[in-house]
Structure formats: C-alpha cells, structure tokens
Design an enzyme around this catalytic site. Sequence first.
Site, PDB file in Angstrom:
ATOM      1  N   THR A  94      43.306 -23.123 -49.388  1.00  0.00           N
ATOM      2  CA  THR A  94      42.739 -24.405 -49.832  1.00  0.00           C
ATOM      3  C   THR A  94      41.566 -24.163 -50.784  1.00  0.00           C
ATOM      4  O   THR A  94      41.470 -24.779 -51.841  1.00  0.00           O
ATOM      5  CB  THR A  94      42.302 -25.250 -48.614  1.00  0.00           C
ATOM      6  OG1 THR A  94      43.467 -25.593 -47.872  1.00  0.00           O
ATOM      7  CG2 THR A  94      41.588 -26.518 -49.047  1.00  0.00           C
ATOM      8  N   PHE A 139      44.147 -33.345 -43.155  1.00  0.00           N
ATOM      9  CA  PHE A 139      44.036 -32.279 -42.158  1.00  0.00           C
ATOM     10  C   PHE A 139      42.857 -32.575 -41.221  1.00  0.00           C
ATOM     11  O   PHE A 139      43.022 -32.626 -39.997  1.00  0.00           O
ATOM     12  CB  PHE A 139      43.879 -30.907 -42.838  1.00  0.00           C
ATOM     13  CG  PHE A 139      43.581 -29.801 -41.857  1.00  0.00           C
ATOM     14  CD1 PHE A 139      44.346 -29.640 -40.714  1.00  0.00           C
ATOM     15  CD2 PHE A 139      42.519 -28.922 -42.063  1.00  0.00           C
ATOM     16  CE1 PHE A 139      44.066 -28.628 -39.781  1.00  0.00           C
ATOM     17  CE2 PHE A 139      42.228 -27.919 -41.152  1.00  0.00           C
ATOM     18  CZ  PHE A 139      43.001 -27.773 -40.012  1.00  0.00           C
ATOM     19  N   ARG A 170      43.176 -28.771 -68.583  1.00  0.00           N
ATOM     20  CA  ARG A 170      44.231 -29.456 -69.317  1.00  0.00           C
ATOM     21  C   ARG A 170      43.783 -30.820 -69.849  1.00  0.00           C
ATOM     22  O   ARG A 170      44.096 -31.207 -70.970  1.00  0.00           O
ATOM     23  CB  ARG A 170      45.429 -29.646 -68.382  1.00  0.00           C
ATOM     24  CG  ARG A 170      46.581 -30.394 -69.011  1.00  0.00           C
ATOM     25  CD  ARG A 170      47.683 -30.626 -68.004  1.00  0.00           C
ATOM     26  NE  ARG A 170      48.257 -29.366 -67.558  1.00  0.00           N
ATOM     27  CZ  ARG A 170      49.531 -29.225 -67.227  1.00  0.00           C
ATOM     28  NH1 ARG A 170      50.352 -30.250 -67.294  1.00  0.00           N
ATOM     29  NH2 ARG A 170      49.995 -28.081 -66.805  1.00  0.00           N
ATOM     30  N   GLY A 210      37.646 -37.438 -46.045  1.00  0.00           N
ATOM     31  CA  GLY A 210      36.823 -36.729 -45.066  1.00  0.00           C
ATOM     32  C   GLY A 210      35.468 -37.396 -44.906  1.00  0.00           C
ATOM     33  O   GLY A 210      35.200 -38.453 -45.494  1.00  0.00           O
ATOM     34  N   PHE A 211      34.617 -36.747 -44.151  1.00  0.00           N
ATOM     35  CA  PHE A 211      33.279 -37.276 -43.883  1.00  0.00           C
ATOM     36  C   PHE A 211      32.492 -37.477 -45.190  1.00  0.00           C
ATOM     37  O   PHE A 211      32.147 -38.626 -45.553  1.00  0.00           O
ATOM     38  CB  PHE A 211      32.581 -36.311 -42.916  1.00  0.00           C
ATOM     39  CG  PHE A 211      31.086 -36.381 -42.880  1.00  0.00           C
ATOM     40  CD1 PHE A 211      30.421 -37.598 -42.774  1.00  0.00           C
ATOM     41  CD2 PHE A 211      30.323 -35.208 -42.936  1.00  0.00           C
ATOM     42  CE1 PHE A 211      29.033 -37.652 -42.737  1.00  0.00           C
ATOM     43  CE2 PHE A 211      28.943 -35.259 -42.888  1.00  0.00           C
ATOM     44  CZ  PHE A 211      28.301 -36.476 -42.810  1.00  0.00           C
ATOM     45  N   TYR A 257      36.191 -19.023 -44.697  1.00  0.00           N
ATOM     46  CA  TYR A 257      35.464 -20.125 -45.341  1.00  0.00           C
ATOM     47  C   TYR A 257      34.463 -19.577 -46.355  1.00  0.00           C
ATOM     48  O   TYR A 257      34.491 -19.941 -47.534  1.00  0.00           O
ATOM     49  CB  TYR A 257      34.758 -20.929 -44.257  1.00  0.00           C
ATOM     50  CG  TYR A 257      34.006 -22.150 -44.731  1.00  0.00           C
ATOM     51  CD1 TYR A 257      34.677 -23.291 -45.157  1.00  0.00           C
ATOM     52  CD2 TYR A 257      32.613 -22.182 -44.716  1.00  0.00           C
ATOM     53  CE1 TYR A 257      33.982 -24.428 -45.561  1.00  0.00           C
ATOM     54  CE2 TYR A 257      31.914 -23.308 -45.107  1.00  0.00           C
ATOM     55  CZ  TYR A 257      32.598 -24.436 -45.530  1.00  0.00           C
ATOM     56  OH  TYR A 257      31.905 -25.556 -45.923  1.00  0.00           O
TER      57      TYR A 257
HETATM   58  P1  NAD Z   1      35.756 -32.888 -43.721  1.00  0.00           P
HETATM   59  O1  NAD Z   1      36.596 -31.943 -42.936  1.00  0.00           O
HETATM   60  O2  NAD Z   1      35.384 -34.180 -43.095  1.00  0.00           O
HETATM   61  O3  NAD Z   1      36.424 -33.215 -45.120  1.00  0.00           O
HETATM   62  C1  NAD Z   1      37.295 -32.339 -45.787  1.00  0.00           C
HETATM   63  C2  NAD Z   1      38.451 -33.155 -46.317  1.00  0.00           C
HETATM   64  O4  NAD Z   1      39.341 -32.299 -47.042  1.00  0.00           O
HETATM   65  C3  NAD Z   1      39.280 -33.786 -45.182  1.00  0.00           C
HETATM   66  O5  NAD Z   1      39.525 -35.138 -45.469  1.00  0.00           O
HETATM   67  C4  NAD Z   1      40.570 -32.958 -45.171  1.00  0.00           C
HETATM   68  O6  NAD Z   1      41.675 -33.671 -44.682  1.00  0.00           O
HETATM   69  C5  NAD Z   1      40.684 -32.589 -46.637  1.00  0.00           C
HETATM   70  N1  NAD Z   1      41.489 -31.387 -46.862  1.00  0.00           N
HETATM   71  C6  NAD Z   1      41.425 -30.197 -46.197  1.00  0.00           C
HETATM   72  N2  NAD Z   1      42.336 -29.335 -46.690  1.00  0.00           N
HETATM   73  C7  NAD Z   1      42.988 -29.995 -47.692  1.00  0.00           C
HETATM   74  C8  NAD Z   1      44.029 -29.653 -48.587  1.00  0.00           C
HETATM   75  N3  NAD Z   1      44.607 -28.438 -48.544  1.00  0.00           N
HETATM   76  N4  NAD Z   1      44.463 -30.588 -49.465  1.00  0.00           N
HETATM   77  C9  NAD Z   1      43.902 -31.817 -49.521  1.00  0.00           C
HETATM   78  N5  NAD Z   1      42.906 -32.207 -48.694  1.00  0.00           N
HETATM   79  C10 NAD Z   1      42.453 -31.302 -47.800  1.00  0.00           C
HETATM   80  O7  NAD Z   1      34.445 -32.076 -44.141  1.00  0.00           O
HETATM   81  P2  NAD Z   1      33.166 -32.561 -44.956  1.00  0.00           P
HETATM   82  O8  NAD Z   1      31.987 -32.272 -44.130  1.00  0.00           O
HETATM   83  O9  NAD Z   1      33.361 -33.909 -45.499  1.00  0.00           O
HETATM   84  O10 NAD Z   1      33.159 -31.489 -46.154  1.00  0.00           O
HETATM   85  C11 NAD Z   1      33.592 -31.820 -47.453  1.00  0.00           C
HETATM   86  C12 NAD Z   1      33.330 -30.650 -48.392  1.00  0.00           C
HETATM   87  O11 NAD Z   1      31.940 -30.346 -48.413  1.00  0.00           O
HETATM   88  C13 NAD Z   1      34.050 -29.369 -47.982  1.00  0.00           C
HETATM   89  O12 NAD Z   1      34.516 -28.721 -49.151  1.00  0.00           O
HETATM   90  C14 NAD Z   1      32.961 -28.559 -47.334  1.00  0.00           C
HETATM   91  O13 NAD Z   1      33.202 -27.177 -47.455  1.00  0.00           O
HETATM   92  C15 NAD Z   1      31.735 -28.993 -48.110  1.00  0.00           C
HETATM   93  N6  NAD Z   1      30.507 -28.807 -47.321  1.00  0.00           N
HETATM   94  C16 NAD Z   1      30.211 -29.629 -46.288  1.00  0.00           C
HETATM   95  C17 NAD Z   1      29.048 -29.423 -45.551  1.00  0.00           C
HETATM   96  C18 NAD Z   1      28.630 -30.317 -44.409  1.00  0.00           C
HETATM   97  O14 NAD Z   1      27.616 -30.056 -43.771  1.00  0.00           O
HETATM   98  N7  NAD Z   1      29.308 -31.390 -44.122  1.00  0.00           N
HETATM   99  C19 NAD Z   1      28.207 -28.334 -45.864  1.00  0.00           C
HETATM  100  C20 NAD Z   1      28.569 -27.509 -46.915  1.00  0.00           C
HETATM  101  C21 NAD Z   1      29.709 -27.745 -47.655  1.00  0.00           C
END
Ligand code: NAD
Length: 310
Positions: free
Chosen positions: A91, A35, A105, A11-12, A144
């Site tokens: 998730t 996803f 574990r 992801g990002f 969420y």
């Molecule tokens: P994103 O959507 O780009 O990345 C999330 C990644 O998780 C994706 O690569 C997606 O394919 C993967 N994923 C989703 N469901 C999955 C599953 N069931 N099994 C395996 N992989 C799965 O979002 P992001 O901005 O990179 O966020 C990453 C984390 O940081 C998340 O947990 C998000 O809640 C948290 N977060 C992000 C922000 C933000 O501003 N970007 C703020 C607060 C929290």
Amino acid sequence: MKKILVTGGAGFLGSHLCERLLNDGNEVICLDNYFTGQKKNVVHLINNPCFELVRHDVTMPYLIEVDEIYNLACPASPIHYQYNPIKTIKTSVAGAINMLGLAKRINAKILQASTSEVYGDPQVHPQPESYWGNVNPIGTRACYDEGKRCAESLFINYHKQNNVKIKIIRIFNTYGPRMHPNDGRVVSNFIVQALKGKDISIYGDGKQTRSFQYVDDLTEGMIRLMNSPDNFIRPVNVGNPDEFTMIELANKVIQLTGSKSKIIYEPLPADDPLHRRPDITLARTKLGWEPTINLDEGLQRTIDFFKTIV
Ligand code: NAD
Ligand code: UDP
C-alpha cells in the site's frame, strides 16, 4: 473550485480532510478500499453534489483528472498495519508509485501523508526534519516505517526526475472524533476503557512519551502545506510539541471522563519508541502554522464523540 482526490478518504484523518475541503468550496473524490476506514465516516457528505465516493485499492492504478491529490491511504495504527505487513508495504510503496504516476500524467500537485515513524526510536530529541531516524528494518514496525520511508524517497525522485509537484507531511500522533474504537491506539484505547469502566492498559512502565495533536490542527497544516509554493518540497513535521508520558495521558483521561477505572501495566510491544516530539520550527516559519488546541480541550471533544458510540 479545485478538483481534489483524497486516498484513504474514508479513514479517520481522511474523513476530516474531505469535510474541510468541501467546506472550502472544492470538489472532492474520496477513494478508499475500506480496510480500516468506514463509509459511516463520510456518510454525512454523501448528499453533497461536490462529493464522490469510490471503492478502490491504491495498489492498483487509478485514472482520473484532478488538480490535487492527498495520498493518505495506509493503515496507521500498529495493530492494523501489522495485521498484513506485506500488504502494508504494498500500500505504501505501490500506492505511492500509482498516485505519483497519476500526478505526473495529469500534472497534479500531490501530498504524501508521511509519519513521525520515519524517525523510528529517535536518538535526537525533539525531532527536526533533518534527522535521518533510527529504524529497525526487520522489526515489527518496519512494514510501516520502511514503507513510508520508501514512499518519501519515491516522492523526492519523482520530483527530481519528472518534475512532479510534491509535498511531504510528517504527521505526529493525531487523535480526535472518528478514530476507530478498536484500532488499538493509545488515545482511543484509554477513552473507551475509561467510558466502559474497564482497566486502563498502560504498556511498559508508562514513562514513554508522545506528543498528541488534535485532528483539526493537522487538517489545517495539511492544507497549508499543499498550498505552499511549488518550489517548497522539503518534508515538514506537523504535530503538537506538548509532550506527555502515557501515565499522564491515562490520568487526564480518567479525570476528564470522571471514570473509576484503575491503571494496569501490560508488556511493552517490540520496538516501541521511547520518546517522540516534533520540532515544528519549519512549519511555523514556512507555513505560519502551529497547533491551537491543547490536549485537555481535544480530549474533551474526543470523549464527547466516543460517548455517542460506545
Ligand atoms: P485510518 O486507518 O483511519 O485511515 C487509512 C485509510 O486508508 C482507511 O480508510 C483505509 O481503509 C484506507 N486504506 C488502507 N489501505 C488502502 C488501500 N490499499 N487502498 C485504498 N485505501 C486504503 O488511519 P488515519 O489515522 O486516518 O491515517 C491516515 C494517513 O495518515 C495514513 O497514511 C497514516 O500513515 C498517516 N498518519 C496518521 C497518523 C495518526 O496519528 N493518525 C500519524 C502519522 C501518519
Ligand atoms: N499504549 C499504551 N496502552 C495502550 C495502547 C498504546 O500504553 O492501550 C502505548 C504504546 O505502547 C505507545 C504509546 O502508547 O508507547 C502510543 O501508542 P499508539 O499505538 O497510539 O501510537 P504509536 O506507538 O504509533 O506512536
């Protein structure tokens, strides 16, 4: 050299974290179900012999021997996490249970990517970690917000009951290169609209505020928290306390892109928080961390990235 599992690594945020951990000399296993993430986010890492890419869904158990786990798997933008709310909850909750079970574990340290959304539409401003939040448990954002709140509870209880070494980072709005252009988040939306000369869509009156942190600052904060002493288990806010209205953000994006786009106003989504700004005293004092990249500089870097893809 440590062996590190990053869930949601394609992801990002995960892709930046994988890159940084590799640069620091670690071995990295990136796990993702794609996803919302994409292989192209990590394609530049694939030839690195210390990098491994695994397609897996965290709602199913996964076994591996590692020293540390960063649990980032979860869709993060409102349109993505509301697309299949039940899956979002699974998730967050089943994913946390599976990764905590693994950490228990194999005796690994595990960090949870939590969120400022645990504060909901906050009635305390700015938000310190001691604030319990104001979340609508049956609203559109609840899948969420409540999923992440339950995950925090699981983390604390795996620590108390099973002595698992946990870290909880509450991430505030983060932006930067490799944001998905269609994820509907405000920074990516405004930049894509400005670069395409389309109207800039402000939801509501645009007076709501957010505090935007550049991705490199967050990556540094995540790693510092993971490396903090084992007995430091409190959730920690990591975000940039500079606060902007969406009107101010739109004007900055228009100015930095030199776009002729006009601002238009659209309805505000339900339960959209009015204000959000982190109190980062704990990160400053316990991690020696604070943001280093201001909004203009970070936006410029992000605009340069989007110019290559839109
Ligand atoms: P994103 O959507 O780009 O990345 C999330 C990644 O998780 C994706 O690569 C997606 O394919 C993967 N994923 C989703 N469901 C999955 C599953 N069931 N099994 C395996 N992989 C799965 O979002 P992001 O901005 O990179 O966020 C990453 C984390 O940081 C998340 O947990 C998000 O809640 C948290 N977060 C992000 C922000 C933000 O501003 N970007 C703020 C607060 C929290
Ligand atoms: N927003 C907006 N225009 C857009 C997308 C979002 O005005 O095209 C607003 C949204 O209503 C919210 C803020 O920008 O008030 C931040 O939205 P985002 O989805 O990026 O993050 P979150 O609401 O989860 O903080």
